[in-house]
Design a protein around this motif. Sequence first.
Motif, PDB file in Angstrom:
ATOM      1  N   ALA A  40      28.236  54.574-119.293  1.00 32.22           N
ATOM      2  CA  ALA A  40      29.248  55.462-119.891  1.00 32.22           C
ATOM      3  C   ALA A  40      30.193  55.985-118.818  1.00 32.22           C
ATOM      4  N   ASN A  84      30.413  61.323-123.573  1.00 31.66           N
ATOM      5  CA  ASN A  84      30.724  59.974-123.117  1.00 31.66           C
ATOM      6  C   ASN A  84      29.630  58.972-123.418  1.00 31.66           C
ATOM      7  N   MET A  85      28.406  59.433-123.553  1.00 27.32           N
ATOM      8  CA  MET A  85      27.285  58.515-123.648  1.00 27.32           C
ATOM      9  C   MET A  85      27.164  57.918-125.044  1.00 27.32           C
ATOM     10  N   ASN A  86      27.011  56.609-125.093  1.00 27.26           N
ATOM     11  CA  ASN A  86      26.833  55.897-126.345  1.00 27.26           C
ATOM     12  C   ASN A  86      25.454  56.234-126.915  1.00 27.26           C
TER      13      ASN A  86
END
Length: 135
Positions: free
Chosen positions: A132, A3-5
């Motif tokens: 996120a 999920n984390m950019n």
Amino acid sequence: MGNMNKEHYYGDGVRTLFVVAGLIMVFSYPFFRSFISEPLSLSIIGFVVLAVFGGLMNPEQKWVIFLNTIIPVVAFVFFEYYAVNTYINLSSTENSVKNIQVAFFWTNQILAIIFFLATYLATKTLRGALIADQE
């Protein structure tokens, strides 16, 4: 990266700063042991904690990101306290004692700066992880 950019993940920088700080601490500790009031075992555990949590840093585990944000904050306060306290109490008596006190000051000041930078990068990573979660 889940999920984390990726643009908000600075864990590699945090990891590098933890390892560099840990190496400075391991190398310099024997020379400055007489200036440190914490027990020997606690100091050694601190070195290992840096290596372990640096190694655990990843964008998928929020608890590791959170702890890797707390660790440098605590370390910054600790090392900056020692740096300022040492500077304030520089001995004006023996040059050999003063020289090691100056070296102890600079070592702590450098470690404080490293942990200040790690705090910044870890906080940016934590912010990215929290953003996120909201998306």
